[in-house]
Design a protein around this motif. Structure first.
Motif, mmCIF file in Angstrom:
data_model
loop_
_atom_site.group_PDB
_atom_site.id
_atom_site.type_symbol
_atom_site.label_atom_id
_atom_site.label_comp_id
_atom_site.label_asym_id
_atom_site.label_seq_id
_atom_site.Cartn_x
_atom_site.Cartn_y
_atom_site.Cartn_z
ATOM 1 N N SER A 1 0.799 -1.221 0.000
ATOM 2 C CA SER A 1 0.000 0.000 0.000
ATOM 3 C C SER A 1 0.836 1.277 0.000
ATOM 4 C CB SER A 1 -0.916 0.017 1.227
ATOM 5 O OG SER A 1 -0.141 -0.035 2.416
ATOM 6 N N GLY A 2 2.134 1.158 -0.090
ATOM 7 C CA GLY A 2 2.998 2.333 -0.007
ATOM 8 C C GLY A 2 3.065 3.130 -1.292
ATOM 9 N N PRO A 3 3.876 4.190 -1.293
ATOM 10 C CA PRO A 3 3.981 5.060 -2.469
ATOM 11 C C PRO A 3 4.533 4.347 -3.702
ATOM 12 C CG PRO A 3 5.559 5.716 -0.770
ATOM 13 C CD PRO A 3 4.677 4.668 -0.177
ATOM 14 N N ILE B 1 3.992 1.207 -4.527
ATOM 15 C CA ILE B 1 2.867 0.442 -5.058
ATOM 16 C C ILE B 1 1.874 1.352 -5.766
ATOM 17 C CG2 ILE B 1 0.805 -0.806 -4.270
ATOM 18 C CD1 ILE B 1 3.426 -2.455 -4.640
ATOM 19 N N LEU B 2 1.644 2.510 -5.215
ATOM 20 C CA LEU B 2 0.710 3.449 -5.832
ATOM 21 C C LEU B 2 1.197 3.855 -7.228
ATOM 22 C CD1 LEU B 2 -1.923 4.967 -5.432
ATOM 23 C CD2 LEU B 2 -0.602 6.835 -4.443
ATOM 24 N N GLY B 3 2.482 4.130 -7.372
ATOM 25 C CA GLY B 3 3.041 4.486 -8.678
ATOM 26 C C GLY B 3 2.931 3.353 -9.672
ATOM 27 N N VAL B 4 3.228 2.137 -9.231
ATOM 28 C CA VAL B 4 3.116 0.970 -10.111
ATOM 29 C C VAL B 4 1.660 0.782 -10.533
ATOM 30 C CG1 VAL B 4 3.360 -1.540 -10.224
ATOM 31 C CG2 VAL B 4 5.148 -0.172 -9.141
ATOM 32 N N ALA B 5 0.752 0.889 -9.577
ATOM 33 C CA ALA B 5 -0.674 0.687 -9.868
ATOM 34 C C ALA B 5 -1.198 1.721 -10.855
ATOM 35 C CB ALA B 5 -1.474 0.730 -8.572
ATOM 36 N N GLN B 6 -0.786 2.970 -10.697
ATOM 37 C CA GLN B 6 -1.232 4.007 -11.625
ATOM 38 C C GLN B 6 -0.727 3.736 -13.039
ATOM 39 O OE1 GLN B 6 0.253 7.321 -9.329
ATOM 40 N NE2 GLN B 6 -1.792 7.860 -8.622
ATOM 41 N N GLY C 1 -4.090 -2.308 0.966
ATOM 42 C CA GLY C 1 -4.501 -1.094 0.292
ATOM 43 C C GLY C 1 -4.476 0.114 1.227
ATOM 44 N N SER C 2 -4.880 1.251 0.686
ATOM 45 C CA SER C 2 -4.877 2.496 1.448
ATOM 46 C C SER C 2 -5.968 3.408 0.888
ATOM 47 C CB SER C 2 -3.515 3.189 1.313
ATOM 48 O OG SER C 2 -3.330 3.644 -0.019
ATOM 49 N N HIS C 3 -6.069 4.575 1.464
ATOM 50 C CA HIS C 3 -7.027 5.567 0.967
ATOM 51 C C HIS C 3 -6.715 5.908 -0.497
ATOM 52 C CE1 HIS C 3 -9.735 8.984 0.946
ATOM 53 N NE2 HIS C 3 -8.748 9.735 0.488
ATOM 54 N N ASP C 4 -5.432 6.025 -0.821
ATOM 55 C CA ASP C 4 -5.032 6.365 -2.189
ATOM 56 C C ASP C 4 -5.298 5.231 -3.176
ATOM 57 O OD1 ASP C 4 -4.183 8.978 -1.615
ATOM 58 O OD2 ASP C 4 -2.237 8.239 -0.928
ATOM 59 N N THR C 5 -5.033 3.976 -2.773
ATOM 60 C CA THR C 5 -5.262 2.868 -3.708
ATOM 61 C C THR C 5 -6.747 2.666 -3.977
ATOM 62 O OG1 THR C 5 -5.190 1.217 -1.927
ATOM 63 C CG2 THR C 5 -3.122 1.674 -3.094
ATOM 64 N N LYS C 6 -7.577 3.044 -3.022
ATOM 65 C CA LYS C 6 -9.028 2.905 -3.188
ATOM 66 C C LYS C 6 -9.534 3.772 -4.343
ATOM 67 C CE LYS C 6 -11.412 4.287 0.320
ATOM 68 N NZ LYS C 6 -12.192 4.428 1.558
#
Length: 127
Positions: free
Chosen positions: A9-11, A13-18, A34-39
């Protein structure tokens, strides 16, 4: 199109997911925990005691993977020392078609998040 479960859920992962989302070459994105951002870009999966990673957790995650038609499980770099879920998947025939991408850990730190994104995308696109 294959759905992807991202464990982390870290930053990074967020970059990869985007990046995965922007490619539009894959199905849905799911995150554990997950996190608020991944949601905002996928669906966070909640299980009872995530973090313990006992057999019940692994079983519940495995059942979710089958139910959600997960084709790829990607482990974020914060999961470097956790092998219980990977071992559970490896040992069960019902998960043979799920591709697992291990955590990508640099030999030197710190590393720019774009480095992680490039390495994870290379791994995903080579499947």
């Amino acid at each position: 199109m294959r759905n992807i479960l991202i464990v982390g859920s870290g930053p990074v992962i967020l970059g990869v997911a985007q990046t995965i989302r922007d490619l539009k070459s894959f199905g849905e994105l799911f995150f554990l925990p997950g996190s608020h951002d991944t949601k905002k870009i996928g669906t966070n999966i909640k299980i009872k005691h995530f973090g313990r990673r006992d057999k019940d957790d692994c079983k519940e995650i495995g059942e979710d993977c089958i139910k959600l038609k997960i084709g790829i499980v990607l482990f974020g770099p914060e999961n470097e020392s956790d092998h219980s879920l990977k071992d559970y998947f490896k040992d069960k025939p019902e998960f043979q078609n799920i591709k697992v991408i291990d955590p990508i850990i640099p030999s030197l730190t710190p590393v720019d998040p774009t480095w992680y994104t490039a390495k994870y995308m290379d791994a995903i696109l080579s499947l």
